[in-house]
Structures are given as C-alpha cells and as structure tokens.
Write an enzyme that holds these catalytic residues in place. Structure first.
Site: not given
Ligand code: C5P
Length: 303
Positions: A12, A140
């Site tokens: 993406k 994502d």
């Molecule tokens: O959701 P995912 O595991 O991909 O997110 C990884 C990290 O990225 C989260 O722990 C957070 O620190 C950051 N993040 C965030 N806000 C989002 C998505 C991700 O702060 N909307």
C-alpha cells in the site's frame, strides 16, 4: 484439505495521510487514502507449522522474524479463536514489498495469512470475520484485504472504497535500512506538539482521483508523516528533489518511510524517471521499481 494455497497481496501507499494528536490508547486518529500498487508478496500456506522467507535483492531476510512472532503466524493466532479452533500452517513468504519501508509489507503478510488459512483449512469465514481479524492484527491489515483505493479512518482500520478513475504510475525507491513506524509517529508528536484533534480531510485528493488527471493528483498528494520521516532521514529530501528533476510530477515519502514514491504522468514517463534515478550521484547503485495502482487486494493465485 488442499495441499497448498498461494495468496498474492499488494503493497500500500498513502495518497493522503492526515494525522491527528496521539490518542490515550497509543494510536493516532488518521484520515488517509490508501492505494494498493503492483508490488506484491506471495504467501503460500501448507499443512504443517513454521515460517520461511525468500526475498528480493533489496530485502534483508534477517530483518524478518521466522518464529511465532512473525505477523503472519500471529494472524493465525488472532483468527483461531474466531473460528473456535487452533490454526496452524507451514508458511512461505516470497517477499518483494520492502521491510519496514512504509508500504505495509508486514500487514500485507498478515492479510495473506488470514485468507490463505481460510482456504487451506476450509474455515468458511465471512468477509466480516476476516476484516475483524485483520483489524485486530494491525491498522493497515484490513486495507490489504480489500485493496483498490480506499479511505481509512479510525487508526486506519476502518476502510471504505473511494471512486478512482485513474491508472496511476509510480516509481518506487526502497531505502537501505527500514524506519520504525512507532519511531516516526513519536517524532511527529515531538515536531507537532499542537497536533489537531481531528486529522486533515482528503478533500482535494478525492476530487483528483475521480478526475483521473495525474497533474491534479500530484498537487493533492499529502503526507503528515513526511516531515518526521525526513527529520530522521534527511537524505530522503535530496532523493525526492532528484526524482522531481528527473521528470516525476511529484515525489513523496511512502507512509512512515523510508521508501520514496514518484507519481509520473504515464508508464513511459515512469520508465524515464526510473532510468534517471538509477545509479546514485557517486555511481552507487540504487534499487528503482515501477508499479501501477490501483490493484486488487489479497487474492488466491494458486491452490
Ligand atoms: O497498527 P500497527 O500495529 O500497524 O501500528 C504500529 C504502531 O504504529 C503502533 O503501535 C503505533 O505506535 C503506531 N501507529 C499510530 N497510529 C496509527 C497507526 C499506528 O500511532 N493510526
């Protein structure tokens, strides 16, 4: 039970990434527009247990854990309780999506694992069950299942398709060494102490997508994580300038970086920009890829 299922899943990019202030749960509220582009991981699931990886030249295999902490294995642990059983598979990931590159490569593998497990183990999961499991795997991951071009809200996991009349051509330049997504968000918090309570809406971007005009899309691209990514990797600023000098309509950082993207007017223009970017200023080799979007989300290619 079938002997093996292979799922192809796209990378993406974010055409718009509006970020708001840090929420109490540690995430940031987003208003984003994702696009799935023609750079894929293939994940094959077979009966058994374990995970192995084959990577493209620019993928460092050591950067992907090959134990139960691998996000594809964790995806099975997330889906299992939703199906009332423990899920196991032997997983091979053939990786072309840069690792820790801001292209949701890990999220793509989680989405692929959910779909592959459903087909291999004949789980009969509904789309709603797969999407809920995907959201529990990461922000994502739902988008990697649906693909195309879609708006993402919440922390990025609430996805709805948007009108997109274009076939857009991208030059993709992976960087050596990834960037940690949480580290880029932390830098955002430091650089933008008065971050908005509500993220910027993709108003112009949605109009540009519906118009199919690449010049219009180039003007509307927006990424709130670009300043923190450039702060952590200042050399990316030079790369973006260079790609624009080589004919790209616009260069930007992909998501939390460090992969850089260049929107080009046509396939031919993208080939010319890619050729111009190949070979760095001091003759060092640079990996330069070509991709188009939108493309389909995770789908079975062989079983
Ligand atoms: O959701 P995912 O595991 O991909 O997110 C990884 C990290 O990225 C989260 O722990 C957070 O620190 C950051 N993040 C965030 N806000 C989002 C998505 C991700 O702060 N909307």
């Amino acid at each position: 039970m079938v002997a093996a299922v292979t799922v192809r899943v796209p990378a993406k990019i974010n055409l718009h990434l509006g970020v708001a202030a840090l929420r109490p749960d540690g995430f940031h509220a987003l208003d984003t527009v994702y696009q799935a582009i023609s750079l894929y991981d293939d994940l094959t699931a077979r009966p058994g247990r374990g995970v192995s990886l084959r990577g493209a030249s620019y993928v460092d295999p050591a950067s992907v854990p090959l134990d139960d902490t691998n996000i594809a294995v964790r995806a099975l642990d997330v889906l299992g309780p939703r199906c009332g059983r423990r899920l196991e598979a032997e997983i091979l990931i053939e990786k072309a999506i840069p690792v820790a590159g801001g292209m949701a490569g890990g999220s793509a593998d989680a989405a692929a694992a959910l779909l592959a497990a459903d087909r291999l183990l004949d789980l009969g999961c509904s789309d709603a069950t797969l999407l809920a499991a995907a959201a529990a795997c990461g922000s994502d991951v739902p988008f990697a299942l649906i693909g195309g071009t879609a708006r993402g809200r919440g922390r990025g996991e609430q996805v709805t398709p948007v009108e997109d009349r274009g076939t857009w051509w991208w030059v993709v330049v992976p960087a050596t060494g990834g960037l940690s997504t949480p580290a880029v968000y932390r830098r955002y918090d430091e650089l933008v102490p008065d971050a908005p309570a509500v993220p910027a809406e993709p108003v112009e971007l949605l109009t540009a997508l519906a118009s199919g005009d690449p010049h219009r899309l180039a003007r509307a691209l927006h990424n709130d994580l670009q300043p923190p990514a450039l702060d952590l990797r200042p050399e990316l600023g030079d790369l973006i300038e260079r790609g624009e000098a080589e004919g790209a309509l616009r260069g930007l950082v992909s998501g939390s970086g460090p992969t850089c993207l260049f929107l080009c007017e046509s396939a031919e223009a993208a080939r010319a920009t890619a050729a111009g970017l190949q070979g760095g200023p001091r003759g060092e080799e640079r990996v330069v890829l070509l991709a188009h979007g939108p493309v389909a989300g995770a789908h079975v290619v062989a079983r």
